[in-house]
Design an enzyme around this catalytic site. Structure first.
Site, PDB file in Angstrom:
ATOM      1  N   GLY A 247     113.264  27.105  66.482  1.00 41.77           N
ATOM      2  CA  GLY A 247     114.416  26.813  65.793  1.00 41.77           C
ATOM      3  C   GLY A 247     114.835  25.349  66.325  1.00 41.77           C
ATOM      4  N   SER A 248     116.353  25.337  66.268  1.00 42.22           N
ATOM      5  CA  SER A 248     116.900  23.820  66.701  1.00 42.22           C
ATOM      6  C   SER A 248     116.600  23.469  67.960  1.00 42.22           C
ATOM      7  CB  SER A 248     118.407  23.977  66.247  1.00 42.22           C
ATOM      8  OG  SER A 248     118.575  24.357  65.091  1.00 42.22           O
ATOM      9  N   THR A 249     116.098  24.172  68.882  1.00 39.40           N
ATOM     10  CA  THR A 249     115.824  23.524  70.106  1.00 39.40           C
ATOM     11  C   THR A 249     114.756  22.370  69.929  1.00 39.40           C
ATOM     12  OG1 THR A 249     113.877  25.185  70.510  1.00 39.40           O
ATOM     13  CG2 THR A 249     115.911  25.689  71.548  1.00 39.40           C
ATOM     14  N   PHE A 250     113.981  22.484  68.913  1.00 41.92           N
ATOM     15  CA  PHE A 250     113.083  21.489  68.379  1.00 41.92           C
ATOM     16  C   PHE A 250     113.742  20.167  67.951  1.00 41.92           C
ATOM     17  CE2 PHE A 250     109.520  23.500  69.379  1.00 41.92           C
ATOM     18  CZ  PHE A 250     108.379  23.424  68.735  1.00 41.92           C
ATOM     19  N   LYS A 251     114.871  20.123  67.720  1.00 37.62           N
ATOM     20  CA  LYS A 251     115.681  18.951  67.379  1.00 37.62           C
ATOM     21  C   LYS A 251     115.776  17.981  68.268  1.00 37.62           C
ATOM     22  CE  LYS A 251     118.339  21.258  63.734  1.00 37.62           C
ATOM     23  NZ  LYS A 251     119.539  22.085  63.192  1.00 37.62           N
TER      24      LYS A 251
END
Length: 569
Positions: free
Chosen positions: A290-294
């Protein structure tokens, strides 16, 4: 007269050699006979010994197991970084039978069942009345069972002392330490790693003597390990999650200080260790994070120079690609700066940022920071990340915010550490490693300046963004949340989430990275939320609050705790 005497004397003198020669021949013959007899006796003795050895070997092969004279191989103790024992050998007894000496198989079985009621009756009876010389009946008895069977006084039944592995902490570090089988051979975790480093060869050669085996010291801190597992148990109960996991990683050395995945198992009684839900999710499971990849996407744009902290990206309306529509979870409907894209966790803004880089460059950068290749560490249970065979525009956009690539949580923590520690990527280790040793194996994947900007964004997100519940006063926590919808039968399912929080502390000069995950968490109260900002942030904060002092991080209340904006010029 004198002449006759001399003649007689000559005759006597001539006869003496004849008598002596006969005696010598007689003595020599007797000596040779004795030697031959002695040799024959020795040959007979050695022949009997050789025959017995061959017989025992034949019996061992027939029974498919070790004979009663073989001793279970010793293993070295496994200890944590402070010398606390995680695994050790203890003496135990195993029960065997010599069926040829069994007088009455029916009576023997009837007596054994009074102590071991779970014995397979038919199988055990057939064994006891066979003509075999040796067979196992039960390995690793308890002292009470051994005493009770001994009192039965069954002829042809005996005990053999063996080594058994004992784990004082039970399930506390089960997935790290691993398991051995009934013959004391490592089959999982660091136990298997130790065997693969040469212990198995020593055991096979009979050189694995307990007193000569040095303890294997791990990087784990048992105190922190206990805290991590305890907090995960609480989180699973509070949020009614299917599973939970966390890792505490030294950002400067790559050492794993603690790692747990629940549900787990007790290595002292691993009856359920191979069940599907007991998987070590932290290193052997792959998930869309999820948004940890942002954070990785933002770092890419900053590193490539296609964006600065002052850059702006249009997030006023969704992105439409063919039949796919990219929306924000809590859209602002306006142009966003890079810090706003990060703290508002904007899918649209992150996708716009990713498109400033060519698709092949995006893929190369994610490989460079360790997200696309199989992680290298001592644990045998490590999964390989998954990614599209060919990256297209739609793949680049979705991967930018954490959908389309699945990787292990430990691998995400490893790459996250590189974003915060000055840009040094080092494979995680479960063995002690100094900073000097880490520098020798580290790869510079982003510049220290980019890393400095990422520290600022991580801290800003805990102050003003989705990571607010991750705050721990005095420890300058920074982090990025991730809430990913799970894929079921090839489709994303609303309401089934895999939540994560990637944190570092003290984020102005990080010593440690903490990653927490929850699989399908539920609201902890009616009307409450179930996103990462609500639950995994809280779990990470509780772990940091309880363990920071043990890790040597002193709280600091005397300095400005707000994120300091670095110049983007």
């Amino acid at each position: 007269m004198i002449g006759r005497w001399r003649k007689k004397r000559r005759l006597q003198d001539n006869s003496e050699p004849i008598v002596l020669e006969g005696l010598a021949k007689s003595a020599g013959g007797q000596g040779r006979t004795r030697i031959l007899m002695t040799m024959a006796v020795f040959f007979a003795i050695y022949g009997v010994i050789a025959g017995r050895l061959v017989w025992f070997g034949t019996q061992e092969l027939e029974q498919g197991g070790p004979g009663p004279s073989r001793v279970t191989a010793s293993r070295p103790d496994i200890v944590d970084r402070n010398g606390q024992v995680l695994a050790t050998d203890i003496n135990t007894s195993s029960l065997f039978a010599e069926p040829r000496r069994i007088v009455d198989a029916d009576e023997a079985l009837e007596k054994l069942l009074t102590v071991l009621p779970d014995l397979n009756v038919e199988q055990t009876y057939n064994r006891l009345q066979s003509d075999a010389g040796f067979m196992w009946l039960r390995r690793q008895l308890t002292p009470r069972q051994e005493q009770a069977i001994m009192q039965l006084g069954i002829p042809g039944i005996g005990f053999r002392s063996e080594k058994r592995r004992f784990y004082p902490g039970g399930p506390t570090a089960a997935h790290i330490v691993g398991l051995v089988n009934v013959d004391n051979k490592g089959i999982a975790g660091m136990e298997k790693y130790v065997d693969d480093q040469g212990l198995a060869d020593l055991q096979a050669s009979g050189l694995a003597v307990a007193r000569d085996l040095e303890p294997v010291r791990l990087s784990i801190d048992l105190r922190v390990q206990h805290i991590v597992r305890d907090e995960l148990e609480r989180a699973m109960e509070r949020y009614k999650a299917l599973a939970a996991g966390a890792v505490v990683l030294n950002a400067r050395t790559g050492e794993v200080l603690a790692m747990a995945s629940l549900p787990d198992f007790d290595p002292n009684n691993p009856f359920n260790a191979h069940e599907k839900d007991r998987l070590n999710r932290m290193s052997a499971g792959v998930y869309e994070m999820g948004s940890t990849f942002k954070g990785f996407t933002v770092a890419m744009a900053l590193e490539k120079g296609t964006a600065t902290l002052n850059s702006r990206f249009d997030a006023t309306r969704p992105i439409q690609i063919a039949r796919h529509t990219i929306r924000d979870f809590h859209g602002k409907g306006r142009v966003l700066t890079v810090p706003e894209v990060f703290i508002f966790s904007s899918n649209i803004g992150t996708a716009r940022m990713a498109e400033t880089v060519e698709v092949n460059e995006h893929r190369a950068f994610f490989r460079q920071i360790g997200l696309l290749d199989r992680m290298e560490t001592e644990l045998p249970e490590v999964a390989r990340p998954t990614e599209p065979a060919e990256w297209k525009r739609i793949n680049q956009i979705t991967i930018a915010f954490g959908h389309g690539v699945a990787t292990t949580p430990l691998q995400t923590a490893m790459s996250g550490a590189a974003m915060l520690n000055g840009g040094k990527l080092m494979q995680p280790t479960f063995l002690p490693r100094s900073e000097a040793e880490a520098d020798q194996v580290a790869q510079q994947v982003i510049s220290p300046r980019t890393s400095q900007m990422m520290r600022y964004l991580f801290r800003l997100n805990v102050e003003k963004g989705s990571g607010k519940r991750g705050e721990v006063p005095g420890y300058f926590v920074g982090g990025k949340t991730g809430t990913a919808e799970k894929v079921v039968n090839g489709r994303y399912v609303s309401g089934k989430r895999f939540n994560a929080f990637l944190a570092g502390f003290p984020v102005n000069d990080p010593d440690y990275v903490v990653l927490t995950v929850l699989d399908e968490p539920q609201p902890d109260r009616p009307g409450g939320g179930a996103t990462a900002g609500v639950n995994t942030t809280q779990v990470a904060a509780d772990i940091i609050r309880r363990s920071a002092a043990m890790l040597g991080v002193k709280p600091d209340f005397g300095h400005e705790s707000q994120a300091l904006l670095v110049s983007s010029n």
